[in-house]
Design an enzyme around this catalytic site. Structure first.
Site, PDB file in Angstrom:
ATOM      1  N   ASP A 116       0.781  -1.236   0.000  1.00 23.64           N
ATOM      2  CA  ASP A 116       0.000   0.000   0.000  1.00 23.64           C
ATOM      3  C   ASP A 116       0.816   1.292   0.000  1.00 23.64           C
ATOM      4  OD1 ASP A 116       0.870   0.208   2.703  1.00 23.64           O
ATOM      5  OD2 ASP A 116      -0.935  -0.801   3.444  1.00 23.64           O
ATOM      6  N   HIS A 131       6.526  -7.642  -1.514  1.00 19.84           N
ATOM      7  CA  HIS A 131       5.402  -8.122  -2.336  1.00 19.84           C
ATOM      8  C   HIS A 131       4.957  -7.104  -3.378  1.00 19.84           C
ATOM      9  CE1 HIS A 131       4.176 -11.240   0.975  1.00 19.84           C
ATOM     10  NE2 HIS A 131       5.280 -11.561   0.338  1.00 19.84           N
ATOM     11  N   CYS A 139       3.608  -4.830 -17.445  1.00 24.37           N
ATOM     12  CA  CYS A 139       3.051  -5.626 -18.539  1.00 24.37           C
ATOM     13  C   CYS A 139       3.104  -7.093 -18.133  1.00 24.37           C
ATOM     14  CB  CYS A 139       3.865  -5.386 -19.801  1.00 24.37           C
ATOM     15  SG  CYS A 139       3.372  -6.471 -21.149  1.00 24.37           S
ATOM     16  N   GLY A 199       2.386  -6.913  13.129  1.00 22.57           N
ATOM     17  CA  GLY A 199       1.150  -7.044  12.366  1.00 22.57           C
ATOM     18  C   GLY A 199       1.211  -8.024  11.205  1.00 22.57           C
ATOM     19  N   THR A 200       1.941  -9.112  11.392  1.00 20.30           N
ATOM     20  CA  THR A 200       1.929 -10.149  10.355  1.00 20.30           C
ATOM     21  C   THR A 200       1.585 -11.489  10.988  1.00 20.30           C
ATOM     22  OG1 THR A 200       3.187 -11.348   8.680  1.00 20.30           O
ATOM     23  CG2 THR A 200       4.479 -10.361  10.468  1.00 20.30           C
ATOM     24  N   ALA A 243      -0.841  -2.145  16.749  1.00 19.39           N
ATOM     25  CA  ALA A 243       0.425  -1.513  16.348  1.00 19.39           C
ATOM     26  C   ALA A 243       0.361   0.002  16.531  1.00 19.39           C
ATOM     27  CB  ALA A 243       0.730  -1.862  14.896  1.00 19.39           C
TER      28      ALA A 243
END
Ligand code: OAD
Length: 277
Positions: A116, A131, A139, A199-200, A243
Site C-alpha cells: 500500500d 510483495h 506488462c 502485524g503479520t 500496532a
C-alpha cells in the site's frame, strides 16, 4: 529471557524496561511489517476472521497468474478497488512511529509485505517492498514497468509497447519474490541487533522465515500483534496490542531513555546511538 504479554484486552501494554534498554543501545534495528500495521488506516488485512480479505474472497480466483489468465477483468477490477481504498487511506500512528524510529536509530531497515505504500507516505525512507506495490503497473507479458497507457476502455488496459495486458506490480501466489529485495531483507534480518515483527500472521513464506532467521542470528526479537502467531513463543518480547498504540509507546520510551542518557553525559557530548532526535 522472554516476556510475553498477550492479555485479553489489547490496550495499555507496558513496554518492558529491558526492551527499551536494548533498543536504545542497539546499533541496528530491522522491522518486518504485515497487513496489521495498515489495519488502523482502514486497509483490510488478509486473514483476520470476518474482516480479512481472504475471509471474503478466494485468493486462487484473484491473486495468482492462473486467475489472471482465466479472468483478467475480474482480477484487474479487484485490484482497482483496492488501489482506490489505499489511495484514500492515510498513514496511522504505527506508520508514523516507524518513520520516527528510522530517524532516531543509527541503522534502521524496514521490510514490508504490504503493497500500500503507506510507510513511504508516513516518511519512511529505507523500505524494502517484498510483495511489490499496488500503485505500480507492469506488462503481464514483458514484465516491464508501465507508467502511462491510453484509455481505450479495455479492462485490463493494453501495454503501450506490445499490446499485452497490464497487471498490478504485486507478487501473486505461485510467483517468486523479487530477488534483490529478498536478498537485502535476509541480510538486514540476519545482521541486526534488534528485529521487530509487526502485524503479520507469520504464515506466508519466505517473508515469514525472516523473524526466525533473525533469532537464529542472535538478534533480540520482538513481536507486536493483536493475536499470537507461530512466532510468538519464540520471541524474546511479545507485545499484544494494536500496532498504532504499541509502536508510539515504544517510540516514546526509547526517546525518554535517550533523554536520560543525554542528561547523564557531560555537556556537549551525545550518546553515539542518538542520531537525530
Ligand atoms: P495477515 O492478514 O495474514 O495477518 C495480519 C496480522 O495482523 C494478524 O496476525 C493480525 O492478528 C494482526 N493484526 C491485525 N490488526 C492489527 C493491529 N491493529 N495491530 C497489530 N496487529 C494486527 O497479513 P500478512 O501477515 O501481512 O500476500 O499476510 C502476508 C501475506 O499474505 C500478504 O502480503 C499477502 C497475503 O496473502 C500476497 O498477496 C502475496
Amino acid at each position: 529471557m522472554s516476556t510475553h504479554a498477550h492479555p485479553r484486552h489489547p490496550r495499555g501494554v507496558t513496554i518492558p524496561d529491558e526492551l527499551v534498554r536494548r533498543l536504545a543501545g542497539a546499533k541496528s534495528m530491522t522491522v518486518l511489517t504485515g497487513a496489521g500495521v495498515s489495519a488502523e488506516s482502514g486497509v483490510p488485512t488478509f486473514r483476520d476472521a470476518q474482516t480479512g480479505l481472504w475471509a471474503q474472497y478466494r485468493p486462487e480466483e484473484l491473486a495468482t497468474p492462473r486467475a489472471f489468465r482465466r479472468n483478467p477483468r475480474l482480477v484487474w477490477e479487484w485490484y482497482a478497488w483496492r488501489r482506490k481504498l489505499v489511495a484514500n487511506a492515510k498513514p496511522n500512528p504505527a506508520h508514523l512511529a516507524l518513520a520516527e524510529l528510522e530517524r532516531l536509530l543509527p541503522r534502521f531497515q524496514l521490510i514490508t509485505q504490504n503493497v500500500d505504500g503507506l510507510h513511504q507516505r508516513a516518511g519512511s525512507q529505507r523500505v524494502i517492498e517484498l510483495h511489490g506495490n499496488i500503485m505500480r503497473t507492469r506488462c503481464y507479458d514483458e514484465g516491464t514497468a508501465v507508467y502511462r497507457w491510453e484509455d481505450t476502455g479495455d479492462i485490463p488496459p493494453k501495454c503501450p509497447n506490445c499490446g499485452g495486458r497490464l497487471r498490478p506490480d504485486v507478487v501473486w501466489f505461485e510467483e517468486a519474490l523479487p530477488e534483490t529485495e529478498m536478498e537485502l531483507a535476509t541480510r538486514a534480518s540476519t545482521t541486526c541487533d534488534v528485529f521487530c515483527s509487526v502485524g503479520t500472521s507469520t504464515v506466508v513464506h519466505p517473508a515469514a522465515s525472516l523473524p526466525f532467521e533473525a533469532l537464529d542470528s542472535g538478534a533480540t526479537v520482538v513481536e507486536i500483534n493483536l493475536q499470537p502467531t507461530p512466532f510468538t513463543a519464540r520471541a524474546h518480547f511479545a507485545l499484544a496490542g494494536a500496532a498504532g498504540l504499541v509502536l508510539p509507546e515504544l517510540l516514546a520510551s526509547v526517546r525518554s531513555r535517550f533523554r536520560i542518557s543525554l542528561s547523564e553525559l557531560p555537556a556537549g557530548q551525545k550518546p553515539s546511538q542518538c542520531r537525530r532526535s
